[in-house]
Write a protein that holds these residues in place. Sequence first.
Motif, mmCIF file in Angstrom:
data_model
loop_
_atom_site.group_PDB
_atom_site.id
_atom_site.type_symbol
_atom_site.label_atom_id
_atom_site.label_comp_id
_atom_site.label_asym_id
_atom_site.label_seq_id
_atom_site.Cartn_x
_atom_site.Cartn_y
_atom_site.Cartn_z
ATOM 1 N N ARG A 1 -0.510 -0.823 3.915
ATOM 2 C CA ARG A 1 -0.285 -1.868 3.247
ATOM 3 C C ARG A 1 -1.490 -1.548 2.158
ATOM 4 O O ARG A 1 -2.827 -1.937 2.618
ATOM 5 C CB ARG A 1 -0.044 -3.201 3.190
ATOM 6 C CG ARG A 1 0.954 -3.540 4.094
ATOM 7 C CD ARG A 1 2.227 -3.641 3.398
ATOM 8 N NE ARG A 1 3.423 -3.990 4.129
ATOM 9 C CZ ARG A 1 3.965 -3.425 4.957
ATOM 10 N NH1 ARG A 1 3.940 -2.125 5.123
ATOM 11 N NH2 ARG A 1 5.120 -3.847 5.598
ATOM 12 N N LYS B 1 -3.395 -3.431 -1.078
ATOM 13 C CA LYS B 1 -3.694 -4.291 -1.951
ATOM 14 C C LYS B 1 -5.040 -4.386 -3.008
ATOM 15 O O LYS B 1 -5.805 -3.704 -2.524
ATOM 16 C CB LYS B 1 -3.640 -5.539 -1.010
ATOM 17 C CG LYS B 1 -2.478 -5.955 -0.106
ATOM 18 C CD LYS B 1 -2.869 -6.939 0.749
ATOM 19 C CE LYS B 1 -3.116 -8.586 -0.128
ATOM 20 N NZ LYS B 1 -2.867 -9.600 0.592
ATOM 21 N N ASN C 1 3.345 1.366 0.043
ATOM 22 C CA ASN C 1 3.662 0.103 0.867
ATOM 23 C C ASN C 1 4.920 0.007 1.342
ATOM 24 O O ASN C 1 6.015 0.143 0.375
ATOM 25 C CB ASN C 1 3.460 -0.968 -0.214
ATOM 26 C CG ASN C 1 1.908 -1.330 -0.338
ATOM 27 O OD1 ASN C 1 0.892 -0.431 0.016
ATOM 28 N ND2 ASN C 1 1.500 -2.219 -1.100
#
Length: 186
Positions: free
Chosen positions: A101, A103, A185
């Motif tokens: 992931r 971010k 993702n």
Amino acid sequence: MKKFLIFGLGNPGAEYHRTRHNIGFEVLDAIASDTSSFSSERYADVARVRVKGRELILVKPNTYMNLSGKAVRYWMEQEKVPLENILVVVDELALPLGAIRIKMKGSDGGHNGLKSIQQLLGRADYPRLRFGISNNFSKGQQVDFVLGKWTDEEWKVLVPRIEKAAEAIKSFALAGPQITMNQYNG
């Protein structure tokens, strides 16, 4: 040439080699494996890799996890790289094994390396790649789990996922964060 600082978090020393907490080191090793090698420099082992007109400065802090912010701040100042051109690769208990992931900001989530970075930068809006190590441990065993070595079965799952994380980092530098997040993702 546009520069990017890629920080792989982990702990230095042979006793931490191939532990869950050191997945950041493993990902950076995968990027550098064919074209570069790490040299010991101030607060970190550093390698430089060129990817299609971009320079990736791979930084494995040797400050231990709890003081990672010291190396991040130093290398950002040393290389004069803006916040949007850094990426911190970190282990994540809240994600399944091998999940990735990316971010652009977030809390430290109780991770001591991220906590140190946030304290020394004075902000939490820096890009990070969270690499899932799962949470397959009994109550009260978190420290032993994250500092534990990968099993052979886990390692077989991880090798292609580490390569996928290395691809995502190159995409971050070449295509930008939004395209990379959309592609990697999930």
